[in-house]
Design an enzyme around this catalytic site. Structure first.
Site, PDB file in Angstrom:
ATOM      1  CE1 TYR A 154      14.021 -24.252  80.846  1.00  0.00           C
ATOM      2  CE2 TYR A 154      14.754 -25.973  79.331  1.00  0.00           C
ATOM      3  CZ  TYR A 154      14.543 -25.518  80.620  1.00  0.00           C
ATOM      4  OH  TYR A 154      14.850 -26.327  81.692  1.00  0.00           O
ATOM      5  CE  LYS A 158      17.200 -23.863  82.448  1.00  0.00           C
ATOM      6  NZ  LYS A 158      17.466 -23.498  83.843  1.00  0.00           N
TER       7      LYS A 158
HETATM    8  P1  NAP Z   1       9.362 -26.512  88.621  1.00  0.00           P
HETATM    9  O1  NAP Z   1       8.895 -27.748  89.294  1.00  0.00           O
HETATM   10  O2  NAP Z   1       8.483 -25.856  87.608  1.00  0.00           O
HETATM   11  O3  NAP Z   1       9.749 -25.461  89.753  1.00  0.00           O
HETATM   12  C1  NAP Z   1      10.247 -24.192  89.384  1.00  0.00           C
HETATM   13  C2  NAP Z   1      10.740 -23.469  90.608  1.00  0.00           C
HETATM   14  O4  NAP Z   1      11.273 -22.195  90.191  1.00  0.00           O
HETATM   15  C3  NAP Z   1       9.627 -23.185  91.607  1.00  0.00           C
HETATM   16  O5  NAP Z   1      10.149 -23.314  92.911  1.00  0.00           O
HETATM   17  C4  NAP Z   1       9.281 -21.725  91.324  1.00  0.00           C
HETATM   18  O6  NAP Z   1       8.782 -21.036  92.442  1.00  0.00           O
HETATM   19  C5  NAP Z   1      10.661 -21.176  90.963  1.00  0.00           C
HETATM   20  N1  NAP Z   1      10.558 -19.922  90.212  1.00  0.00           N
HETATM   21  C6  NAP Z   1       9.947 -19.725  89.026  1.00  0.00           C
HETATM   22  N2  NAP Z   1      10.063 -18.429  88.669  1.00  0.00           N
HETATM   23  C7  NAP Z   1      10.770 -17.811  89.654  1.00  0.00           C
HETATM   24  C8  NAP Z   1      11.190 -16.487  89.876  1.00  0.00           C
HETATM   25  N3  NAP Z   1      10.929 -15.513  88.998  1.00  0.00           N
HETATM   26  N4  NAP Z   1      11.863 -16.205  91.000  1.00  0.00           N
HETATM   27  C9  NAP Z   1      12.128 -17.169  91.915  1.00  0.00           C
HETATM   28  N5  NAP Z   1      11.750 -18.448  91.767  1.00  0.00           N
HETATM   29  C10 NAP Z   1      11.072 -18.764  90.652  1.00  0.00           C
HETATM   30  O7  NAP Z   1      10.764 -26.739  87.882  1.00  0.00           O
HETATM   31  P2  NAP Z   1      11.822 -27.944  87.984  1.00  0.00           P
HETATM   32  O8  NAP Z   1      11.454 -28.945  86.981  1.00  0.00           O
HETATM   33  O9  NAP Z   1      12.010 -28.331  89.396  1.00  0.00           O
HETATM   34  O10 NAP Z   1      13.128 -27.214  87.429  1.00  0.00           O
HETATM   35  C11 NAP Z   1      14.123 -26.686  88.272  1.00  0.00           C
HETATM   36  C12 NAP Z   1      15.293 -26.214  87.397  1.00  0.00           C
HETATM   37  O11 NAP Z   1      15.816 -27.312  86.665  1.00  0.00           O
HETATM   38  C13 NAP Z   1      14.910 -25.163  86.363  1.00  0.00           C
HETATM   39  O12 NAP Z   1      15.955 -24.256  86.200  1.00  0.00           O
HETATM   40  C14 NAP Z   1      14.731 -25.977  85.111  1.00  0.00           C
HETATM   41  O13 NAP Z   1      14.890 -25.213  83.958  1.00  0.00           O
HETATM   42  C15 NAP Z   1      15.818 -27.006  85.287  1.00  0.00           C
HETATM   43  N6  NAP Z   1      15.590 -28.232  84.529  1.00  0.00           N
HETATM   44  C16 NAP Z   1      14.479 -28.992  84.740  1.00  0.00           C
HETATM   45  C17 NAP Z   1      14.285 -30.143  83.985  1.00  0.00           C
HETATM   46  C18 NAP Z   1      13.098 -31.029  84.163  1.00  0.00           C
HETATM   47  O14 NAP Z   1      12.969 -31.979  83.378  1.00  0.00           O
HETATM   48  N7  NAP Z   1      12.234 -30.815  85.126  1.00  0.00           N
HETATM   49  C19 NAP Z   1      15.235 -30.499  83.026  1.00  0.00           C
HETATM   50  C20 NAP Z   1      16.351 -29.707  82.837  1.00  0.00           C
HETATM   51  C21 NAP Z   1      16.535 -28.566  83.604  1.00  0.00           C
HETATM   52  P3  NAP Z   1       7.188 -20.802  92.677  1.00  0.00           P
HETATM   53  O15 NAP Z   1       6.662 -22.085  93.262  1.00  0.00           O
HETATM   54  O16 NAP Z   1       7.139 -19.660  93.631  1.00  0.00           O
HETATM   55  O17 NAP Z   1       6.613 -20.508  91.324  1.00  0.00           O
END
Ligand code: NAP
Length: 246
Positions: A154, A158
């Site tokens: 990851y 990133k």
């Molecule tokens: P999340 O709740 O796990 O949601 C992930 C989203 O990505 C879902 O809508 C999922 O769709 C979609 N997805 C996964 N694989 C995909 C694919 N192959 N094609 C299209 N869509 C796909 O994640 P989140 O926490 O909201 O994170 C959103 C972004 O922020 C990510 O890039 C993550 O790395 C980044 N981020 C998050 C955090 C954190 O603390 N949460 C921190 C830093 C960065 P489905 O529902 O269809 O699976």
């Protein structure tokens, strides 16, 4: 910030941060293309936006597959026209120590988090260059900047987003296309529900903000980078982590 009539694509719009980003664009007048792996997930967000008076369409697309991304753009341009904004938010984790990390754990995380953003940007580039307008916002992470034990796949993906963001900024800048990234800390979503309770406590204790973040802490920053007003900001990575990594 007014996005009235602007076509905005949000990947990973079914849940978590992406859902909030899509809803915020909907409230700001955009025509939101909600993208997720299943049309059902994307449709739930699109319905939420239209129910509150906004405009949204749902699309299923696995961003790691070039054929899916090509089909998405074909349908989307036909339905809505040229996108003004792309938010590359779709992401996954497959956390484990390197000793136990399979090639598949590595590849899947690169494919969705990094290659997915590249494929989306490549598909949009011709359209945005022709329109001489574009705003690209990529989601990286504090883990991409500082690394993370058990998250080498990851962190590498990133960190790749940071290099991609800066390169796109240089390549497309003269066409009025900006590309910036946001590096969230730990945000309350399905992704962080998997973290051990002790780690959540560590974040609460060590972040000056005293809490994990929420998707509503991230969405307004995305809208700012995507706005016309942010025209002179490009190639930047903004950390949004409640001060955790200070
Ligand atoms: P999340 O709740 O796990 O949601 C992930 C989203 O990505 C879902 O809508 C999922 O769709 C979609 N997805 C996964 N694989 C995909 C694919 N192959 N094609 C299209 N869509 C796909 O994640 P989140 O926490 O909201 O994170 C959103 C972004 O922020 C990510 O890039 C993550 O790395 C980044 N981020 C998050 C955090 C954190 O603390 N949460 C921190 C830093 C960065 P489905 O529902 O269809 O699976």
């Amino acid at each position: 910030m007014n996005f009235k009539g602007r076509v905005v694509i949000v990947t990973g719009a079914s849940r978590g941060i992406g859902r909030e980003i899509a809803s915020s664009f909907g409230r700001a007048g955009a025509v939101v293309a909600c993208v997720a792996t299943s049309v059902k997930g994307a449709q739930a967000t699109a319905n939420e936006i239209t129910a509150s008076g906004g405009k949204a369409h749902a699309y299923a697309c696995d961003v790691s597959k070039s054929s899916d991304v090509e089909e998405l753009f074909k349908a989307l341009v036909e339905d809505l026209g040229t996108p003004a904004v792309i938010v590359n938010n779709a992401g996954i984790t497959r956390d484990t120590l390197i000793l136990r990390m399979s090639e598949d754990d590595w590849d899947q995380v690169q494919d969705v988090n990094l290659k997915g953003a590249f494929l989306m940007i490549r598909a949009a580039s011709k359209l945005m260059m022709k329109a001489r307008y574009g705003r690209i916002v990529n989601l990286t992470s504090v883990i991409g900047l500082g690394g993370g034990a058990g998250q080498a796949n990851y962190a590498a993906a990133k960190a790749g987003i940071v290099g991609l963001t800066k390169s796109v900024a240089k390549e497309f800048g003269s066409r009025n296309i900006t590309c910036n990234a946001i590096a969230p800390g730990f945000i309350e979503t399905d992704m962080t529900q998997k973290l051990p309770e002790e780690f959540r406590e560590f974040v609460k204790k060590n972040a000056p903000a005293g809490r994990l973040g929420t998707p509503t802490d991230i969405a307004p920053v995305v809208l700012f980078f995507a706005s016309e007003e942010a025209a002179y900001i490009t190639g930047q990575v903004l950390v949004v982590d409640g001060g955790l990594t200070l």
